[in-house]
Design an enzyme around this catalytic site. Structure first.
Site, PDB file in Angstrom:
ATOM      1  N   ARG A 102      25.032 -13.251 -61.261  1.00 51.66           N
ATOM      2  CA  ARG A 102      25.748 -13.292 -62.534  1.00 51.66           C
ATOM      3  C   ARG A 102      24.765 -13.597 -63.661  1.00 51.66           C
ATOM      4  NH1 ARG A 102      28.344 -17.370 -63.024  1.00 51.66           N
ATOM      5  NH2 ARG A 102      28.150 -18.416 -61.026  1.00 51.66           N
ATOM      6  N   TYR A 149      26.367  -5.906 -60.197  1.00 52.62           N
ATOM      7  CA  TYR A 149      26.387  -6.973 -59.191  1.00 52.62           C
ATOM      8  C   TYR A 149      27.548  -7.949 -59.342  1.00 52.62           C
ATOM      9  CZ  TYR A 149      24.339  -9.733 -55.508  1.00 52.62           C
ATOM     10  OH  TYR A 149      24.123 -10.344 -54.301  1.00 52.62           O
ATOM     11  N   LYS A 177      35.687 -13.116 -61.554  1.00 53.49           N
ATOM     12  CA  LYS A 177      35.393 -14.152 -62.545  1.00 53.49           C
ATOM     13  C   LYS A 177      35.945 -13.766 -63.922  1.00 53.49           C
ATOM     14  CE  LYS A 177      33.032 -16.391 -59.438  1.00 53.49           C
ATOM     15  NZ  LYS A 177      33.618 -17.565 -58.818  1.00 53.49           N
ATOM     16  N   HIS A 227      38.784 -22.381 -60.502  1.00 54.40           N
ATOM     17  CA  HIS A 227      37.708 -22.000 -59.580  1.00 54.40           C
ATOM     18  C   HIS A 227      37.821 -22.876 -58.328  1.00 54.40           C
ATOM     19  CE1 HIS A 227      33.058 -21.366 -59.111  1.00 54.40           C
ATOM     20  NE2 HIS A 227      33.743 -20.486 -58.417  1.00 54.40           N
ATOM     21  N   SER A 286      29.458 -22.912 -57.866  1.00 50.78           N
ATOM     22  CA  SER A 286      29.038 -21.790 -57.020  1.00 50.78           C
ATOM     23  C   SER A 286      28.060 -22.256 -55.932  1.00 50.78           C
ATOM     24  CB  SER A 286      28.352 -20.726 -57.876  1.00 50.78           C
ATOM     25  OG  SER A 286      29.193 -20.377 -58.921  1.00 50.78           O
ATOM     26  N   CYS A 336      28.291 -24.111 -53.243  1.00 51.28           N
ATOM     27  CA  CYS A 336      28.312 -25.502 -52.750  1.00 51.28           C
ATOM     28  C   CYS A 336      29.060 -25.561 -51.428  1.00 51.28           C
ATOM     29  CB  CYS A 336      29.002 -26.420 -53.750  1.00 51.28           C
ATOM     30  SG  CYS A 336      27.946 -26.971 -55.081  1.00 51.28           S
ATOM     31  N   ASP A 389      37.851 -19.046 -53.305  1.00 44.51           N
ATOM     32  CA  ASP A 389      37.144 -19.103 -54.596  1.00 44.51           C
ATOM     33  C   ASP A 389      38.038 -19.396 -55.799  1.00 44.51           C
ATOM     34  OD1 ASP A 389      34.670 -18.931 -55.967  1.00 44.51           O
ATOM     35  OD2 ASP A 389      35.161 -16.932 -56.694  1.00 44.51           O
ATOM     36  N   ARG A 434      25.100 -11.347 -50.354  1.00 46.83           N
ATOM     37  CA  ARG A 434      26.545 -11.546 -50.172  1.00 46.83           C
ATOM     38  C   ARG A 434      27.132 -10.670 -49.078  1.00 46.83           C
ATOM     39  NH1 ARG A 434      29.178 -15.169 -54.011  1.00 46.83           N
ATOM     40  NH2 ARG A 434      27.560 -15.719 -55.470  1.00 46.83           N
TER      41      ARG A 434
HETATM   42  C1  OXD Z   1      30.361 -17.760 -57.895  1.00 48.82           C
HETATM   43  C2  OXD Z   1      30.940 -16.829 -56.912  1.00 48.82           C
HETATM   44  O1  OXD Z   1      29.273 -17.509 -58.423  1.00 48.82           O
HETATM   45  O2  OXD Z   1      32.004 -17.138 -56.378  1.00 48.82           O
HETATM   46  O3  OXD Z   1      30.996 -18.789 -58.154  1.00 48.82           O
HETATM   47  O4  OXD Z   1      30.354 -15.766 -56.678  1.00 48.82           O
HETATM   48 MN    MN Z   2      32.915 -18.846 -57.253  1.00 46.37          MN
END
Ligand code: OXD
Ligand code: MN
Length: 616
Positions: free
Chosen positions: A88, A231, A240, A260, A282, A284, A307, A399
């Site tokens: 991102r 991406y 998002k 989130h 993100s 974690c 998510d 991913r």
């Molecule tokens: C993030 C994702 O970056 O879920 O939070 O991809």
């Molecule tokens: Mn996320």
């Protein structure tokens, strides 16, 4: 591809595979965008299996996808992105509200009319030589009260197929868009036309993108415009951009929450069911917690989302949540047999992998998938790789994209349009010090304070420096579509509305480190022990020791049976370190000071005052 029209000089919206929409605004938008971007053809995505087969075959022929060995990974593919398009792009993400104060100090702001002009110039002819895919989609179960509809236009087949895994796309969603149904327009182009202004055609590349990137949100008109990246969250606009940035604005206006957060269903040994929502920044370990295989006997955790959670008070006054997504876009490195066996089972097939390594036998690999790396592989950039190479085989933000229904731990109610009742909300981050393993908020405003003061070490999910501590309130720093102070105030208001039905709130931290830099808590499946304590608190079966920072477990009431953990180290992570917390208060005061006091809720200022006072 029989459903595609043959290339024509002028785009045409005639004969989409599934007929025109019943919504004139949608048909007009498609027409206008086609006139602006000038694709060779327009294709309305129908969401069928045949369509997936055709598109993936085309992408294999074109070099965008590599088909994995079907013996190991049936109907699965590897994509390698351009090394300049791997995450991102938060510094290129904009909230284009009329008033800059409505975007607030944590967002990049652009004037909507200026941005619209700039974007129109960038999008002009940006799809020449390409197919324009029109993707109707539903965020949330089709037709559900909490669900929302959108339509993404994209010139990337990779995005179209990824959207098919991540959302409910195609005819079924299109049919729900009636003449007056609201829907969110989400426009995306990789920004790499195949035909120049002078008519010269150039060959496509495996991962087209543009050096110029813009991820723009217009909260007042609820529109998304994304340019230049193929991406993840930059390009799969349901995730998002819609489900968090635009939906958070809808939620503020309509009295709900777009968060989130993962959602899990927890069943205790006594067969009592609880639903928890949990916010983590993100990378974690959200997917790991969402698919937790408890280490302790009798406990069961099932997955509802990994998510995003959309939560609304139901007719009974309790908070009900859905997962608006239909798939997982999980971080691959660190996902393995020992850390998340459920995820490794989920991705048995029908999966798109991006930027992982390719084994010589045609399967995939990444750091942490197995403890022994393959002797040789092709790395995410397409180069020869061996364990001696001294580089990673998979990009740290590589991913897997896979449909949720493949997950062996998926809960039966995961796609219930009514959602599930949320019993507790957890806030967590990567905090090597200070923040205890678990603590309970004494009230809803204190819980909002816990969410608002979250901080975490940065990871590879966004470009920028990894390992820096940054404030990430509610794990929404990059995802709130409006002023964060207003967002805090909205949370305070939701608590007033929910009253005694408001879920309990907890702070968790799996990432405390000892003096040698090692993790004190084993994490992963052992996090079930913390979930157990939380559930026992909900039942009133264990005590929370009252401290200035919230309710902490008594060591003997935290289930550590069979765990090899030094009792002193454990005591350290379920205690308050007053000096560290005084420093924390000073940092929080500075942080709160970055918000406009006219917008900032006084309830949070009071919480900080109380904490500072109680620490003495
Ligand atoms: C993030 C994702 O970056 O879920 O939070 O991809
Ligand atoms: Mn996320």
């Amino acid at each position: 591809m029989s459903l595609l029209e043959s290339p024509t000089a002028e785009p045409s919206v005639a004969a989409p595979s599934s007929g025109h929409s019943h919504n004139t605004a949608l048909n007009d938008w498609v027409q206008n965008i086609a006139e602006l971007t000038r694709p060779d053809r327009i294709y309305w995505v129908d969401g069928s299996v045949g369509e997936w087969d055709r598109l993936t075959k085309e992408m294999v022929a074109q070099g965008t996808l590599i088909r994995l060995n079907p013996e190991w990974r049936p109907n699965s593919f590897l994509a390698r992105s351009d090394p300049d398009d791997v995450a991102r792009v938060e510094d290129r993400t904009f909230i284009c509200s009329t008033d800059p104060d409505d975007a607030g100090p944590t967002n990049n702001w652009r004037d909507p009319s200026i941005m619209r002009l700039e974007l129109s110039e960038l999008f002009a002819a940006s799809m020449r030589g390409r197919t324009m895919y029109v993707i109707p989609f539903s965020m949330g179960p089709l037709g559900g009260d909490i669900s929302q509809l959108g339509v993404q236009i994209t010139d990337s087949a990779y995005v179209a197929t990824s959207m098919a895994l991540m959302t409910r796309t195609g005819d079924a969603a299109l049919e729900l868009i009636g003449p007056h149904t609201p829907w969110v327009p989400a426009l995306h182009s990789v920004g790499a036309p195949l035909v120049d202004e002078d008519g010269t055609r150039r060959d496509d590349v495996a991962w087209p993108h543009s050096e110029t990137k813009y991820i723009c949100h217009f909260p007042e008109t609820r529109e998304i415009w994304s340019f230049g990246s193929g991406y993840g969250g930059n390009a799969l606009l349901g995730k998002k951009c819609f489900a968090l940035r635009i939906a958070s604005v809808m939620a503020r206006d309509e009295g709900w929450l777009a968060e989130h957060m993962l959602i899990i269903k927890v069943t205790s040994p006594e067969n009592r069911v609880f639903h928890l929502a949990a916010a983590f920044p993100s990378a974690c370990g959200k997917t790991n917690l969402a698919m937790l295989a408890p280490s302790i006997p009798g406990w069961k955790v099932e997955t509802i989302g990994d998510d995003i959670a959309w939560m609304r008070p139901g007719t009974d006054g309790r908070l009900r949540a859905i997962n608006p997504e239909r798939g997982f876009f999980g971080v691959a490195p660190g996902t393995g047999e020992s850390t998340n066996p459920t995820a490794t089972e989920t991705i048995w097939g029908n999966t798109i992998f991006t930027n992982v390594a390719l084994r010589d036998d045609g399967d995939v690999w990444w750091e942490g998938l197995t403890s022994t790396p393959p002797a040789h592989a092709t790395d995410w950039r397409g180069n020869d790789w061996t364990p001696a190479s001294g580089t990673v085989a998979a990009h740290p933000n590589s991913r897997f994209t896979v449909a949720a229904e493949q997950c062996p731990s998926i809960a039966s109610e995961w796609d219930d349009p009514e959602g599930v009742v949320i019993d507790a909300i957890l806030f967590g981050g990567r905090r090597p010090s200070t923040v205890p393993l678990v603590s309970e908020a004494r009230s809803w405003p204190h819980g909002v304070f816990m969410g608002a003061t979250m901080a975490s070490e940065t990871t590879a999910a966004a470009t920028g420096q990894v390992g820096q501590l940054r404030h990430d309130p509610f794990a929404m720093l990059p995802f709130a579509g409006y002023n964060m102070a207003d967002y805090f105030a909205h949370w305070i208001k939701m608590g007033e509305r929910l009253g005694e039905n408001a879920p309990a709130v907890f702070s968790v931290n799996w990432f405390r480190k000892d003096a040698d830099g090692g993790f004190v808590w084993p994490g992963f499946s052992e996090n079930a022990r913390v979930i157990e304590w939380i559930v026992r608190r909900l039942e009133g079966a264990v005590t929370a020791r009252r401290t200035p920072i919230g309710g902490l477990p008594l060591a003997h009431e935290l289930n550590t049976e069979g765990l090899d953990i030094d009792p002193q180290a454990l005591a350290g992570i379920i205690d308050v370190e007053p000096d560290a917390w005084r420093r924390e208060c000073a940092s929080v005061a500075d942080y709160f000071g970055t918000f406009d006091p006219r917008r900032f809720p006084v309830a949070l200022t009071r919480e900080l005052e109380r904490l500072t006072r109680d620490l003495g």
